[in-house]
Design a protein around this motif. Structure first.
Motif, short mmCIF file in Angstrom:
data_model
loop_
_atom_site.label_atom_id
_atom_site.label_comp_id
_atom_site.label_asym_id
_atom_site.label_seq_id
_atom_site.Cartn_x
_atom_site.Cartn_y
_atom_site.Cartn_z
N ALA A 133 0.87 -1.12 0.24
CA ALA A 133 -0.02 -0.08 -0.10
C ALA A 133 0.69 1.75 0.33
O ALA A 133 0.83 1.82 -0.08
N PHE A 134 1.77 1.10 0.61
CA PHE A 134 2.71 2.04 0.68
C PHE A 134 3.37 2.79 -0.48
O PHE A 134 3.37 4.34 -1.50
N LEU A 135 3.73 1.48 -1.25
CA LEU A 135 3.84 1.99 -2.60
C LEU A 135 2.80 2.22 -3.27
O LEU A 135 3.52 3.10 -4.45
N LEU A 136 2.50 1.98 -3.28
CA LEU A 136 1.24 2.13 -4.38
C LEU A 136 0.76 3.71 -4.13
O LEU A 136 0.22 4.48 -5.07
N LEU A 137 1.14 4.14 -3.16
CA LEU A 137 0.47 5.51 -2.28
C LEU A 137 1.71 6.39 -2.97
O LEU A 137 1.81 7.34 -3.43
N SER A 138 2.43 6.34 -3.00
CA SER A 138 4.31 6.51 -3.10
C SER A 138 3.92 6.97 -4.82
O SER A 138 4.57 8.22 -5.74
N LEU A 139 3.89 5.82 -5.84
CA LEU A 139 3.27 6.26 -7.16
C LEU A 139 2.28 6.56 -7.41
O LEU A 139 2.83 8.25 -7.94
N PHE A 140 1.52 6.99 -6.71
CA PHE A 140 0.68 7.63 -7.29
C PHE A 140 0.75 9.51 -6.17
O PHE A 140 0.66 10.03 -7.28
N LEU A 141 1.39 9.70 -5.37
CA LEU A 141 2.06 10.92 -4.91
C LEU A 141 3.72 11.18 -6.40
O LEU A 141 3.05 12.10 -6.94
N PHE A 142 3.75 10.87 -6.51
CA PHE A 142 4.75 10.61 -7.57
C PHE A 142 4.05 10.87 -9.29
O PHE A 142 4.79 12.00 -9.52
#
Length: 657
Positions: free
Chosen positions: A503-512
């Motif tokens: 979930a953290f990786l997907l959230l980081s991708l979304f923010l990027f």
């Protein structure tokens, strides 16, 4: 007194009258009592011991008698008050009491299945001579009027390609006299038969036809009380062979993907080597992205096909076998130290070993699911069972069927699936990372000896690692969800932590993507727009909505950090973002130079805003990587927490009735 004992004064002899004799009976012996139940007795071999069992299914046999060695002074009502019964009530039986030596009672008001214990309190009983009555052991017997139910199950699916089909035969109660000749088989033949316990039996069926049907007829065996069994469910398993088209397609896809990997690897290595020595006067990000663009998307699409076989729909055999054959993209394989072919829940395949090996494995695993008996040694041959032993042997209804027990023992906690997925992910991913590091150090050493200094191209760290993380998402989610679904405390903790990382990786991708591209803080997508060029109305409509046909170019807003353009390229470089027009002031021939950047220089272009509709479509396109990653992660979770969804493929024409 004896006759002629004396005479009177007249000389008459003594004459004894009828009441002149007095008898005194002196008896200090204890009075014994025998408590008997008129229930049939059987000698059975239980746990290597011969024991006496009293069981009946006839209500008329539920009679209990007390036999005293001497007459007693108590009445039948007083004797009844001295008796205690664990279940039901006792009613006196009228009849001959043999001079207060015999008393009979009938057991009433009991359920269909009952373990009845009757005990007698001898302290309240008085014998005729006043001596105490010796204590007597209680009597225990089983009353069971229910017929025995039986259910068949299998560890394989209702549609299987395996020739050997393991069958579990589970009786709800222990039965006696059941053997392999009592099984009805259609479409196959019995290979082996093994008794796990008195209520669980294992068999292996060799499939001969497309449909194998197995059942146990009624009234072929009975329980200890004499009740015959009910008819079992009819287990039908559809047997099929792997379609040729599935094998051909899977081999073709695997070969093409390996060839693509090999070609992309050579191109990436060659391009990075040339870039490291400064062979390109005007390097472009396309030199790094083009070799691996097809490979990255191909791997993601192959994973979608591999994961789609867990969808809750009925799948054709051809598609199912094709999807199963490309599961190497997850990856999920047996561990090297695992012996034999053990059926995994995730793979949905049956054991392929011989029947003997299957039975030996079955026996080893089922023993942990069998009921545990108290270790009460029988000191005397044929001694009766205690109430606890009756419950352990004949009343327990918590025995798990063999197929369920095997499946639960191997897969319910999720650790086997986790070990297999994460082990091979670590092996394959770790090997590729080590290869990347090896090639990187070769380029670094080569670059040190070169006069011209350039970049590392597609081998820059962590470009390749980002690619691996995106591809590994469904495998991680599948392993983590399996642990959470298993329910063990340690598994739940580890599974939640892994899902939190995803979930953290997907959230980081979304923010990027949102901050860096949508709001234009880091990246800008530029497209060339030539002034004065005329278009047809339909071309104008396509150009306004979707943009020009020529692909644009990604640029990092801060030129000093332009190396990040290649580093994070797998997240966006093969997509068209929200464009910013570069209005061209030069001829078309200069725009199509081969090998150079699409935007030649800032002197040849000027900024212009693209239409709103093109920006909107561009913003939607850049989130494709995140949505596609979330989709594969979701399918990985569903594949672990919804294993029964795979039954949609197997239940067609394969039923348990």
């Amino acid at each position: 007194m004896d006759t002629n004992f004396c005479t009177d004064a007249a000389g008459n002899p003594f004459a004894r009258s009828q009441n002149s004799s007095f008898y005194v009976h002196y008896d200090q012996r204890n009075v014994f009592v025998d408590l008997r139940a008129h229930v049939p007795e059987k000698l059975l071999q239980l746990r290597s011991e011969t024991r006496t069992i009293q069981a009946t299914n006839n209500y008329n046999n539920l009679k209990v008698y007390l036999y005293f060695s001497a007459p007693i002074l108590n009445s039948s009502t007083e004797i009844l008050s001295s008796l205690s019964i664990s279940k039901g009530t006792l009613l006196p039986i009228t009849g001959e009491n043999h001079g207060n030596r015999r008393f009979g009672f009938m057991v009433a008001n009991i359920s269909n299945i009952a373990i009845i214990t009757i005990s007698f309190d001898a302290n309240s009983t008085i014998s005729r001579q006043g001596t105490p009555v010796s204590p007597v052991a209680p009597v225990t017997f089983l009353y069971d009027s229910q017929r025995t139910a039986v259910r068949l199950s299998t560890t394989c699916r209702m549609r299987t390609r395996e020739d050997n089909i393991p069958i579990s035969i589970k009786f709800m109660k222990p039965v006696f006299g059941f053997n392999s000749s009592l099984i009805t088989i259609s479409g196959g033949r019995l290979q082996s038969f093994h008794e796990i316990s008195r209520s669980i039996y294992a068999a292996a069926i060799q499939a001969d036809d497309d449909v194998v049907s197995v059942s146990v007829p009624e009234n072929v065996t009975g329980d200890v009380a004499g009740n015959k069994n009910l008819a079992s469910n009819v287990l039908r398993v559809r047997h099929y062979t792997i379609p040729v088209i599935s094998s051909v397609m899977s081999i073709f896809v695997t070969a093409i993907f390996l060839l693509t990997c090999f070609t992309a690897g050579l191109l990436t290595m060659s391009t990075a080597s040339l870039q490291s020595v400064g062979a390109f006067s005007r390097p472009s990000s396309s030199l790094s992205s083009n070799p691996t663009r097809i490979l990255f998307r191909s791997a993601c699409h192959i994973q979608i096909f591999a994961l789609s076989r867990w969808l809750p729909v009925t799948l054709p055999v051809e598609y199912y076998e094709f999807a199963r054959s490309i599961e190497w993209s997850i990856p999920y394989f047996s561990l090297p130290w695992e012996t034999g072919h053990v059926q995994p829940v995730m793979m949905g395949s049956s054991p392929t070993g011989t029947s003997n090996s299957f039975l030996s494995r079955t026996y080893d695993r089922i023993i942990s699911c069998s009921f545990q008996l108290n270790k009460i040694a029988a000191a005397v041959y044929g001694s009766p069972l205690t109430p606890v032993e009756y419950r352990s042997f004949f009343e327990s209804q918590s025995i798990i069927p063999e197929a369920e027990c095997i499946s639960d023992g191997l897969h319910s906690n999720g650790w086997r699936n986790f070990d297999r997925s994460m082990f091979w992910l670590a092996v394959i991913g770790g090997s590729l990372i080590l290869l990347h590091a090896f090639l990187f150090f070769i380029l670094k050493y080569k670059k040190r000896d070169s006069e011209k200094q350039g970049s590392y191209g597609a081998l820059i760290f962590p470009r390749f690692e980002i690619f691996l993380v995106i591809v590994a998402l469904p495998c991680i989610c599948q392993a983590a969800a399996a642990l959470v679904a298993g329910g063990t405390p340690s598994g739940v903790v580890v599974g939640i932590l892994l899902l939190g990382v995803v979930a953290f990786l997907l959230l980081s991708l979304f923010l990027f993507l949102s901050v860096g591209i949508t709001f234009g803080k880091l990246l800008q997508y530029k497209e060339v727009h030539r002034e004065g060029q005329q278009f047809h109305w339909y071309q104008e409509l396509i150009r306004v909505t979707l943009g020009p046909g020529k692909r644009g170019q990604w640029t990092w807003k801060n030129e000093a950090n332009s190396v990040y353009l290649t580093m994070f390229g797998p997240l966006f470089e093969d997509l068209r973002g929200p464009p910013k027009y570069m209005v061209s002031q030069i001829s078309g021939s200069n725009l199509s130079r081969q090998g150079g950047p699409i935007i030649a220089s800032d002197d040849e272009t000027e900024d212009a805003e693209a239409p709103f509709i093109q920006k909107l479509f561009g913003i939607l396109r850049i989130y494709y990587t995140m949505l596609e990653s979330a989709r594969r992660a979701t399918l990985g979770i569903l594949a672990a927490i919804l294993p029964c969804s795979e039954e949609a493929f197997h239940k067609e024409k394969g039923t348990v009735s």
